[in-house]
Design a protein around this motif. Structure first.
Motif, PDB file in Angstrom:
ATOM      1  N   ILE A 151       8.877   4.303  -5.807  1.00 16.04           N
ATOM      2  CA  ILE A 151       9.531   3.677  -4.255  1.00 16.04           C
ATOM      3  C   ILE A 151       9.091   4.484  -3.642  1.00 16.04           C
ATOM      4  CG2 ILE A 151      11.910   3.464  -3.213  1.00 16.04           C
ATOM      5  CD1 ILE A 151      13.160   3.607  -5.888  1.00 16.04           C
ATOM      6  N   PHE A 152       8.476   3.786  -2.569  1.00 19.90           N
ATOM      7  CA  PHE A 152       7.845   4.040  -1.132  1.00 19.90           C
ATOM      8  C   PHE A 152       8.752   3.857   0.093  1.00 19.90           C
ATOM      9  CE2 PHE A 152       4.562   3.046  -4.304  1.00 19.90           C
ATOM     10  CZ  PHE A 152       3.978   4.540  -4.262  1.00 19.90           C
ATOM     11  N   ASP A 153       8.371   4.528   1.242  1.00 20.66           N
ATOM     12  CA  ASP A 153       9.217   4.052   2.252  1.00 20.66           C
ATOM     13  C   ASP A 153       8.276   2.902   3.158  1.00 20.66           C
ATOM     14  OD1 ASP A 153       7.271   5.242   3.765  1.00 20.66           O
ATOM     15  OD2 ASP A 153       8.443   6.318   5.166  1.00 20.66           O
ATOM     16  N   ARG A 154       8.484   2.354   4.141  1.00 21.44           N
ATOM     17  CA  ARG A 154       7.947   1.416   4.685  1.00 21.44           C
ATOM     18  C   ARG A 154       6.537   1.657   5.246  1.00 21.44           C
ATOM     19  NH1 ARG A 154      10.420  -1.287   8.337  1.00 21.44           N
ATOM     20  NH2 ARG A 154       8.774  -2.157   9.514  1.00 21.44           N
ATOM     21  N   GLN A 155       6.157   2.947   5.236  1.00 20.56           N
ATOM     22  CA  GLN A 155       4.848   3.449   5.509  1.00 20.56           C
ATOM     23  C   GLN A 155       3.959   4.103   4.448  1.00 20.56           C
ATOM     24  OE1 GLN A 155       5.497   5.620   8.991  1.00 20.56           O
ATOM     25  NE2 GLN A 155       5.298   3.862  10.572  1.00 20.56           N
ATOM     26  N   GLY A 156       4.601   3.784   3.245  1.00 22.88           N
ATOM     27  CA  GLY A 156       3.938   4.088   2.024  1.00 22.88           C
ATOM     28  C   GLY A 156       3.983   5.649   1.654  1.00 22.88           C
ATOM     29  N   ARG A 157       4.972   6.295   2.268  1.00 20.92           N
ATOM     30  CA  ARG A 157       5.307   7.568   1.888  1.00 20.92           C
ATOM     31  C   ARG A 157       6.063   7.349   0.453  1.00 20.92           C
ATOM     32  NH1 ARG A 157       7.336   7.633   6.862  1.00 20.92           N
ATOM     33  NH2 ARG A 157       5.615   8.048   8.513  1.00 20.92           N
ATOM     34  N   LEU A 158       5.668   8.398  -0.502  1.00 26.62           N
ATOM     35  CA  LEU A 158       6.217   8.153  -1.857  1.00 26.62           C
ATOM     36  C   LEU A 158       7.641   8.953  -1.683  1.00 26.62           C
ATOM     37  CD1 LEU A 158       6.006   7.849  -4.662  1.00 26.62           C
ATOM     38  CD2 LEU A 158       5.140  10.289  -5.152  1.00 26.62           C
ATOM     39  N   ILE A 159       8.656   8.198  -2.318  1.00 25.21           N
ATOM     40  CA  ILE A 159      10.328   8.593  -2.141  1.00 25.21           C
ATOM     41  C   ILE A 159      10.398   9.204  -3.754  1.00 25.21           C
ATOM     42  CG2 ILE A 159      12.594   8.218  -1.757  1.00 25.21           C
ATOM     43  CD1 ILE A 159      11.429   6.293   0.089  1.00 25.21           C
ATOM     44  N   ALA A 160      10.263   8.234  -4.497  1.00 25.98           N
ATOM     45  CA  ALA A 160      10.609   8.559  -6.014  1.00 25.98           C
ATOM     46  C   ALA A 160       9.362   8.081  -6.758  1.00 25.98           C
ATOM     47  CB  ALA A 160      11.698   7.957  -6.243  1.00 25.98           C
ATOM     48  N   ASP A 161       9.177   8.839  -7.901  1.00 24.94           N
ATOM     49  CA  ASP A 161       8.190   8.239  -9.004  1.00 24.94           C
ATOM     50  C   ASP A 161       8.695   8.968 -10.325  1.00 24.94           C
ATOM     51  OD1 ASP A 161       7.742  10.960  -8.561  1.00 24.94           O
ATOM     52  OD2 ASP A 161       5.475  11.006  -8.550  1.00 24.94           O
ATOM     53  N   ASN A 162       7.656   9.296 -11.224  1.00 24.74           N
ATOM     54  CA  ASN A 162       8.494   9.448 -12.703  1.00 24.74           C
ATOM     55  C   ASN A 162       7.382  10.696 -13.058  1.00 24.74           C
ATOM     56  OD1 ASN A 162      10.230   6.903 -13.301  1.00 24.74           O
ATOM     57  ND2 ASN A 162       8.173   6.318 -12.405  1.00 24.74           N
TER      58      ASN A 162
ATOM     59  N   MET B 189       7.993  -0.404  -5.350  1.00 24.99           N
ATOM     60  CA  MET B 189       8.755  -1.000  -4.533  1.00 24.99           C
ATOM     61  C   MET B 189       8.892  -0.235  -3.045  1.00 24.99           C
ATOM     62  SD  MET B 189      12.857  -1.936  -4.253  1.00 24.99           S
ATOM     63  CE  MET B 189      13.261  -0.333  -4.724  1.00 24.99           C
ATOM     64  N   TYR B 190       8.287  -0.834  -2.118  1.00 22.94           N
ATOM     65  CA  TYR B 190       8.268  -0.403  -0.605  1.00 22.94           C
ATOM     66  C   TYR B 190       9.486  -0.622   0.176  1.00 22.94           C
ATOM     67  CZ  TYR B 190       3.508   0.581  -1.628  1.00 22.94           C
ATOM     68  OH  TYR B 190       2.247   0.929  -1.979  1.00 22.94           O
ATOM     69  N   LEU B 191      10.271   0.281   0.649  1.00 25.77           N
ATOM     70  CA  LEU B 191      11.562  -0.048   1.554  1.00 25.77           C
ATOM     71  C   LEU B 191      11.437  -0.201   2.735  1.00 25.77           C
ATOM     72  CD1 LEU B 191      13.742   2.697  -0.225  1.00 25.77           C
ATOM     73  CD2 LEU B 191      13.695   0.380  -0.813  1.00 25.77           C
ATOM     74  N   THR B 192      12.171  -0.796   3.461  1.00 32.81           N
ATOM     75  CA  THR B 192      12.282  -1.063   4.772  1.00 32.81           C
ATOM     76  C   THR B 192      12.501   0.159   5.643  1.00 32.81           C
ATOM     77  OG1 THR B 192      14.356  -1.744   5.009  1.00 32.81           O
ATOM     78  CG2 THR B 192      12.628  -3.405   4.642  1.00 32.81           C
ATOM     79  N   ILE B 193      13.104   1.199   4.953  1.00 31.79           N
ATOM     80  CA  ILE B 193      13.430   2.566   5.409  1.00 31.79           C
ATOM     81  C   ILE B 193      12.282   3.061   5.650  1.00 31.79           C
ATOM     82  CG2 ILE B 193      14.518   4.629   4.708  1.00 31.79           C
ATOM     83  CD1 ILE B 193      16.582   2.575   4.624  1.00 31.79           C
ATOM     84  N   ASP B 194      12.598   3.881   7.147  1.00 33.27           N
ATOM     85  CA  ASP B 194      11.434   4.770   7.400  1.00 33.27           C
ATOM     86  C   ASP B 194      11.778   6.389   6.964  1.00 33.27           C
ATOM     87  OD1 ASP B 194      10.045   6.909   9.136  1.00 33.27           O
ATOM     88  OD2 ASP B 194       9.091   5.261  10.001  1.00 33.27           O
TER      89      ASP B 194
ATOM     90  N   HIS C  84      18.055  -6.326   5.156  1.00 31.52           N
ATOM     91  CA  HIS C  84      17.480  -5.970   3.698  1.00 31.52           C
ATOM     92  C   HIS C  84      16.567  -4.918   3.737  1.00 31.52           C
ATOM     93  CE1 HIS C  84      14.429  -8.343   6.252  1.00 31.52           C
ATOM     94  NE2 HIS C  84      13.664  -7.637   5.493  1.00 31.52           N
ATOM     95  N   LEU C  85      16.699  -4.302   2.552  1.00 29.29           N
ATOM     96  CA  LEU C  85      15.937  -3.141   2.187  1.00 29.29           C
ATOM     97  C   LEU C  85      14.421  -3.040   1.542  1.00 29.29           C
ATOM     98  CD1 LEU C  85      19.126  -1.250   1.032  1.00 29.29           C
ATOM     99  CD2 LEU C  85      17.694  -0.327   2.685  1.00 29.29           C
ATOM    100  N   ILE C  86      14.258  -4.161   0.908  1.00 23.79           N
ATOM    101  CA  ILE C  86      12.945  -4.319   0.146  1.00 23.79           C
ATOM    102  C   ILE C  86      11.842  -5.006   1.149  1.00 23.79           C
ATOM    103  CG2 ILE C  86      11.807  -5.043  -1.813  1.00 23.79           C
ATOM    104  CD1 ILE C  86      14.451  -5.306  -3.133  1.00 23.79           C
ATOM    105  N   LEU C  87      10.910  -4.175   1.260  1.00 24.74           N
ATOM    106  CA  LEU C  87       9.652  -4.772   2.313  1.00 24.74           C
ATOM    107  C   LEU C  87       8.733  -5.439   1.343  1.00 24.74           C
ATOM    108  CD1 LEU C  87       8.809  -4.283   5.187  1.00 24.74           C
ATOM    109  CD2 LEU C  87       7.344  -2.541   4.138  1.00 24.74           C
ATOM    110  N   LYS C  88       8.406  -4.747   0.514  1.00 31.09           N
ATOM    111  CA  LYS C  88       7.459  -5.611  -0.638  1.00 31.09           C
ATOM    112  C   LYS C  88       7.645  -4.823  -2.176  1.00 31.09           C
ATOM    113  CE  LYS C  88       3.328  -3.022   0.692  1.00 31.09           C
ATOM    114  NZ  LYS C  88       2.030  -2.989   1.154  1.00 31.09           N
ATOM    115  N   LEU C  89       7.152  -5.821  -2.853  1.00 29.89           N
ATOM    116  CA  LEU C  89       7.164  -5.144  -4.361  1.00 29.89           C
ATOM    117  C   LEU C  89       5.810  -5.579  -4.602  1.00 29.89           C
ATOM    118  CD1 LEU C  89      10.319  -7.161  -5.514  1.00 29.89           C
ATOM    119  CD2 LEU C  89      10.294  -4.528  -5.874  1.00 29.89           C
TER     120      LEU C  89
END
Lengths: 613, 408
Positions: free
Chosen positions: A56-67, A227-232, A458-463
Motif C-alpha cells: 500500500i502506497f500513498d498518492r505520491q508513491g510513499r510506501l505505507i505497508a509492505d510484507n 494499491m495507491y491511496l489518495t491519502i497523502d 474515494h480512497l483508492i487512487l489506482k491499483l
C-alpha cells in the motif's frame, strides 16, 4: 477310504483358494478405480502457497505497508508427542487444551497452524530442540509490515484470520486465511489478496514430503495488486500530530475529484498489535478503553453537526424563496418558544442581523426563527438533497449513514402531533436528532465549494498489477446537486469567507490563502460540546474541503478552527502556495505594530496625566 | 543313481515352497526398500535371506534323518515344547501386550511355532497306533488333550490367532485318522452353536438341526442328551466368554465387522491394506512402485500384511500366482498324505497341510477384509525366523516322508 477323504480335502482347498481369488477379483478388477483414487488421495497432498499481499502506497508513491517474511508454527497431529505439546505451548504461552482440541479436529497428517509471526528468538529455541519435538514444523509466510504507522490505523485497518461469517459470505476464503478485517484492507481485500498457488507433492504416511509432482494442476501464487491511496502520507501524519491528546477526526477531500487527501480518526491504536496473534491483554485493553480507539470516527460514528449545519437551513430558505438575504432578525441573546427559553451562544445578544451577519457570528436566535419559517419538510428535503442521511459510498465497509429526521420519523418516534416546534428550531442550528459523519460533512463542503458539483469521496487512487504492471483506476464521475441556484452558493461562499475573515472562524485564517468556513459547537449529553470546523480553500478557486471534529473539545472556533488552519497551512505549503517565513514575517510585523501602538498609547496616557493633574 | 535320487524327492513341492519364498523375498525387498536405500531402519530382507538359508539347511537335515526318528522323538519333542510354553509364561519377552518370545542369545524364539509341529507329531504317533479307535470317547478325549494343553498355554500368553490353529488342527487330523462323519458333525456343532449364540434365532436353528440329527442317528439316549445339554450350555456361556476376551481382541473382531467405523484405529490397517490391494489392479503398480507400501501407508507390511504388498505391486496376476502356488503346495501335501504307507506320516502330513492352509486362509482373508485381524503370519512369505524355520522344517519332514513313502 483315504481317497474319498482326499477329495473332501481337495474340494476344501479349491473352495478356499477360489473364495480368496474372487475377493481379489472384486477388489483389484471390479473396484480397482475406487481404490486407485483412494490410494492417490492417500499420498498426494496439495500444498497451498500463499500469495504476497499487495503493498500500500500513498498518492505520491510513499510506501505505507509492505510484507516481511514471518514464521508460522505447525503441528502434525499424528506425530506430536505430549512432550512436544507441553514444550511448545509453554514456550508460546498458549492454551494446551485448546491446541489439543484443534489437533483432534484435524486429520492425523494434516499440519495444524498453532502460531503466526513467531519471534526469531523463540524459533531459535525450537530449532535447537527440534530432535526432541517430533511433529513440529515451521513455514515462512509473508506478514504485514508497516513502514508508516502514525495516523493510518483506521484508514488501513487490520488483518486477521478469517471467521465463520466471512467464510460463508465469501466463497473464495478458506479456513486459516488472513484477510482484511477493517478499513481499506477489508474493503479492497479482493485486490490486495492475490491468488493462492497450489503445489502437488507426494507425502508418506507420516506426512513428510517425498517428492514434488509435476502436473499441469500446479500453479504458482499470484501476488496481490499494489494499491495507491489518495491519502497523502505526509499530511496524514501531520494531521495525526495536530490531535495530540484529543479525540476526533479530520477529513480532507480534493474538491476537484473527490480524492480523500486525509482521513484521520483519533484515538487509534498501533497497527503492529494486530500483526500475528494479538496479545490478549492488549486486546482486552483496547476493547475496554472508554475512548473507543477501535472506532473510526471519520465515517463510522455520527454526531450532531452543530452550527456548521446552519448553511443547509440558509440554502433551503433562500432557494425556496422563503427569505431574501436581507431578511433580518433581532437577537437579544435568548429566544422564547412556547414556555421554553433557548439561549444564543452569546448571552449579550447579537442585535439585529441579516443572513450573512448571522452566518458570520453564528447567531442561534436568527436560525431558530429561520428554522420555524422553513418548516420540517423543506428542511428534511434539503438535508437529503445534500446527501445527508445516506452513505457517501466511500470504499470503506463500516460507513455510517447518519440520521436525517423527517416528519415521518418524528411521528413514529414521538407520535403524531406530540412533537414540538422547538425540535425543529433545534434542527436548524444542527442540534437535536440530526446526526452526520465528518465524512458526510466534508462531502457537503465539497458540494458548496464546487457550487453543486461533487464526486464520490474515494480512497483508492489506482491499483497496479505487480506482474504485468497494468494499472486500474476507479472511475469517478462528476455529479451535480440539481435545483439550487448558483447565486445562493455564491452567497454562502461570501458568508463562509466572512466567518474566517473576522468571524467565529478567524483562527483558521492563513496569510496568502483565502479560506472559507463555518464553525460549529455541538451540544451533546457526553460532556463538553463537540468542536467542528467545516471549510474550503482557496476561496476563489476551491481546491480542498476540510472538516475537523474534536470530540468534547469545546468551541468550534477555539478548538477546531486552529487545527483546520494548521492543516491547510501544511497543505498549501506542500503545494508551494504558502510560505511560513512570510507568515512569520507578517505576524512579527503585526505584533511589532501592536507593541508599538501599546507603547504609544501608554506614552500618550502618560503625557495626558499631567494635563489632568 | 542321479535318476533314483531325483525320484525320491517331490519336485512340485519344492517348486511351490521356493516359489512362495521367492515371492516373499521380493515383497520384503520392496517393503524394506526405504531402509535399504537410506541405511536407516531394519533391513528385513537381509534378515529373511539369512533365515531362508538356515531354514533350507534345517529342511535338508530333516529330510535326511532316518524316517523312524520322528516317530521315536514325538513324545519327547512334545514334552520339550510344552516345557518351553510354560517357560515363556515366566521368562518370556513381552511385546504388543503379550508374552510370546523366549530370548536365546541374539534370537527370539516363539515356542508356539515349535509347539505346532510337536503337537502334530505327538497326536500322529498316538493316533497311528493300531489299537486306537478315534470314534471311541476315551481315545477321542485323550487325543484331544494333546491339543488342549498347548492351546490353553498359548491362550494364556495371550495369542488368540495361534491358539486357534490348535483348535482347527483337530478336525482334519481326526477325520483323516478315521473319525466318522456323524461324530465329526457332533464336534462341529458346538462351534456353530458358539457363533450362533449371538443371535437368538440362529441359536434355535442350530439346536433344531442338532435335535433332528440326534433323533435320526439313533444314538444312545445318554449320548443324545449329553450333546444336547452341552450345546445349550455353550450357547449360554458364550456371552460370558466374550467378556473374558482382551479389549484389543474384541476390538479386532468388532472392527472386522465394520472397518470404516474406526478408520484411524483398528480399522486403519484393513482399510489401508484393501486400498493397497485394490489399487494394484490387474498388473499392479510395479516392483518398488507401490505408493501404499513405499510411503508406509500400509501397516505391518513385512509381517501380517505382506500379501498386500504383492497385491499392490504385482496386481491380480501376482496375487493369483501366489494363490496357485499355495494350492499346488497343499495338493502336493495331501497327495503325500495319501501316498505314504505309514499311518504316522500320513496323519502328520495332513496336520502340516492344515497348519499351512489355515495360516494362509486367515492371513490372506485378513488382508482383503474377509476375516478379522488375528496377526497370523503368511507361511513362507511373512518375515519371521521362527516361522520360517518351522515351516521349512515341516517341508523337510514332508520330503522325508515322500522319500520313505514305501516304508511302514
Amino acid at each position: 477310504m483315504r481317497s474319498r477323504k482326499l477329495y473332501v480335502f481337495y474340494a476344501l482347498i479349491v473352495i478356499s483358494i477360489l473364495t480368496l481369488n474372487i475377493r481379489f477379483y472384486i477388489l483389484q478388477i471390479r473396484h480397482a478405480d475406487v481404490y486407485q483414487e483412494k490410494s492417490a488421495k492417500n499420498s498426494i497432498r496439495v500444498i497451498t502457497q500463499l500469495p504476497v499481499r499487495g503493498n500500500i502506497f500513498d498518492r505520491q508513491g510513499r510506501l505505507i505497508a509492505d510484507n516481511r517474511p514471518s514464521f508460522s508454527l505447525y503441528l502434525i497431529p499424528a506425530q506430536t508427542t505430549s512432550h512436544t505439546l507441553e514444550f511448545v505451548t509453554r514456550l508460546l504461552g498458549l492454551d494446551k487444551e485448546k491446541i489439543r482440541q484443534k489437533l483432534r479436529r484435524a486429520g492425523p497428517f494434516q499440519p495444524v497452524k498453532i502460531a503466526r509471526s513467531v519471534r526469531p528468538e523463540i524459533l531459535t529455541i525450537m530449532q535447537e530442540n527440534i530432535l526432541e519435538l517430533p511433529g513440529l514444523e515451521w513455514r515462512v509466510e509473508p506478514r504485514r509490515h508497516y513502514n508508516i504507522k502514525n495516523g493510518f490505523a483506521h484508514v488501513l485497518g487490520t488483518l486477521g484470520e478469517v471467521d465463520e461469517q466471512e467464510l460463508t459470505r465469501n466463497p473464495e476464503y478458506e479456513l486459516g486465511d488472513i484477510v482484511g478485517k477493517k478499513g481499506i484492507e477489508k474493503a479492497a481485500d479482493r485486490y490486495l489478496r492475490g491468488r493462492k498457488g497450489f503445489k502437488y507433492v507426494r507425502v508418506d504416511a507420516l506426512g513428510r514430503t517425498v517428492e514434488e509432482i509435476k502436473t499441469a494442476k500446479n500453479s504458482p501464487p499470484y501476488p496481490g495488486m499494489d494499491m495507491y491511496l489518495t491519502i497523502d502520507a505526509r499530511l496524514q501524519q501531520y494531521a495525526d500530530t495536530l490531535f495530540q491528546g484529543k479525540r476526533g477526526a479530520l477529513v480532507a477531500i480534493d474538491v476537484t475529484n473527490g480524492e480523500v487527501i486525509t482521513m484521520l480518526s483519533k484515538p487509534d491504536y498501533d497497527l503492529e498489535y494486530f500483526v500475528g496473534t494479538i496479545d490478549p491483554q492488549i486486546w482486552q485493553q483496547l476493547i475496554s478503553d472508554t475512548t473507543h480507539p477501535l472506532y473510526d470516527r471519520a465515517c463510522q460514528s455520527s454526531y450532531p453537526p452543530g452550527s456548521t449545519y446552519k448553511l443547509v437551513a440558509a440554502i433551503a430558505a433562500l432557494n425556496e424563496n422563503i427569505i431574501t438575504p436581507s431578511w433580518s432578525a433581532y437577537c437579544p441573546g435568548y429566544f422564547q418558544i412556547g414556555r421554553k427559553t433557548i439561549r444564543c451562544w452569546n448571552p449579550e445578544g447579537h442585535g439585529t442581523l441579516d443572513l450573512l451577519g448571522a452566518i458570520k457570528h453564528s447567531c442561534n436566535v436568527y436560525f431558530y426563527q429561520l428554522g420555524l419559517k422553513i418548516g420540517i419538510d423543506v428542511w428534511s428535503k434539503y438535508s437529503m438533497l445534500f446527501l445527508f442521511g445516506k452513505k457517501t459510498g466511500i470504499e470503506l465497509t463500516n460507513e455510517n449513514a447518519g440520521l436525517v429526521p423527517t416528519r415521518e420519523y418524528y411521528d413514529k418516534v414521538f407520535g403524531k402531533g406530540k412533537w414540538t416546534r422547538g425540535m425543529l428550531a433545534n434542527l436548524a442550528i444542527g442540534q437535536g436528532e440530526l446526526l452526520v459523519t465528518p465524512l458526510q460533512l466534508a462531502q457537503f463542503g465539497m458540494i458548496i465549494a464546487n457550487k453543486g458539483t461533487y464526486y464520490t469521496p474515494h480512497l483508492i487512487l489506482k491499483l497496479v498489477d505487480r506482474i504485468t504492471g497494468e494499472e486500474q483506476k476507479p472511475e469517478v464521475q462528476a455529479q451535480v446537486i440539481e435545483g439550487v441556484r448558483p447565486e445562493i452558493y455564491e452567497l454562502m461562499h461570501q458568508g463562509m469567507r466572512e466567518v474566517v475573515d473576522g468571524g467565529t472562524g478567524w483562527r483558521t485564517n492563513i496569510i496568502g490563502i483565502e479560506v472559507a468556513g463555518k464553525t460549529g459547537t455541538a451540544q451533546n449529553p457526553h460532556g463538553k460540546p463537540h468542536a467542528w470546523f467545516l471549510g474550503f480553500a482557496p476561496f476563489d478557486q476551491p481546491r480542498i474541503a476540510v472538516v475537523v471534529l474534536v470530540e468534547n473539545g469545546g468551541s468550534g472556533g477555539g478548538v477546531a478552527a486552529p487545527i483546520a488552519g494548521n492543516y491547510l497551512r501544511k497543505y498549501f505549503y506542500y503545494r508551494g502556495m504558502f510560505d511560513y517565513r512570510r507568515e512569520w514575517a507578517i505576524l512579527k510585523a503585526i505584533r511589532e505594530k501592536q507593541k508599538q501602538q501599546a507603547r504609544e498609547d501608554r506614552l500618550r496616557q502618560a503625557q495626558e496625566v499631567p494635563e489632568d493633574g | 543313481m542321479a535318476e533314483s535320487w531325483l525320484k525320491r524327492i517331490d519336485p512340485w513341492l519344492l517348486i511351490a515352497v521356493f516359489g512362495l519364498i521367492g515371492m516373499g523375498l521380493v515383497a520384503l525387498y520392496s517393503s524394506s526398500y526405504p531402509a535399504i536405500q537410506t541405511g536407516k531402519g531394519t533391513n528385513y530382507f537381509m534378515f529373511q535371506v539369512f533365515w531362508v538359508i538356515v531354514g533350507t539347511m534345517v529342511m535338508v537335515l530333516v529330510a535326511l534323518v532316518p524316517h523312524r526318528t520322528f516317530f521315536n522323538v514325538s513324545y519327547l519333542f512334545y514334552g520339550i515344547s510344552i516345557a518351553l510354553l510354560i517357560l515363556v509364561l515366566f521368562v518370556g519377552t513381552r511385546g504388543m501386550g503379550a508374552t510370546r518370545w523366549l530370548r536365546l542369545g541374539p534370537f527370539n524364539i516363539q515356542p508356539s511355532e515349535i509347539a505346532k509341529v510337536a503337537t502334530l507329531m505327538a497326536v500322529a504317533r498316538y493316533l497311528s497306533s493300531e489299537r486306537i479307535n478315534i470314534n471311541q470317547l476315551r481315545y477321542f478325549l485323550t487325543a484331544s488333550l494333546f491339543f488342549l494343553i498347548p492351546f490353553l498355554l498359548i491362550v494364556k500368553q495371550p495369542d488368540l490367532g495361534t491358539s486357534l490353529v490348535f483348535v482347527v488342527m483337530v478336525l482334519p487330523v481326526f477325520y483323516w485318522a478315521g473319525l466318522n462323519t456323524g461324530n465329526l458333525f457332533l464336534i462341529i456343532i458346538p462351534f456353530l452353536t458358539l457363533i450362533a449364540s449371538f443371535n437368538y434365532y440362529a441359536f434355535f436353528g442350530v439346536m433344531a438341526i442338532l435335535v433332528v440329527y440326534l433323533i435320526y442317528s439313533r444314538r444312545p439316549l445318554r449320548v443324545a442328551i449329553f450333546n444336547f445339554l452341552l450345546n445349550i450350555f455353550i450357547g449360554m456361556i458364550t456371552p460370558f466368554l466374550w467378556n473374558q476376551l482382551q479389549p484389543y481382541q474384541k476390538k479386532r473382531i468388532l472392527t472386522f465387522a465394520n472397518p470404516e467405523s474406526d478408520p484411524l484405529g483398528a480399522g486403519y490397517q484393513v482399510i489401508q491394506s484393501m486400498v493397497a490391494i485394490g489399487s494394484g489392479g490387474l498388473t499392479g503398480k510395479g516392483f518398488l512402485q507401490g505408493s501404499q507400501t513405499q510411503l508406509r501407508f500400509l501397516p505391518e507390511q513385512h509381517t501380517d500384511f505382506i500379501f498386500a504388498v504383492i497385491g499392490e505391486e504385482f496386481g491380480f496376476l501376482g496375487v493369483t500366482l501366489g494363490l496357485v502356488l499355495f494350492a499346488l503346495l497343499l495338493f502336493r501335501i495331501f497327495r503325500i498324505a495319501s501316498l505314504v504307507k505309514s499311518q504316522y506320516f500320513s496323519i502328520l502330513s495332513v496336520g502340516i497341510a492344515t497348519v499351512i492352509g489355515f495360516h494362509m486362509v486367515i492371513n490372506i482373508g485378513m488382508t482383503i477384509g474377509l476375516l478379522p485381524v488375528t496377526g497370523l503370519p503368511l507361511p513362507f512369505i511373512s518375515y519371521g525366523g521362527s516361522a520360517m524355520l518351522t515351516n521349512l522344517g515341516m517341508v523337510g519332514m514332508l520330503l522325508n516322508f515322500y522319500r520313505n513313502r514305501f516304508e511302514y
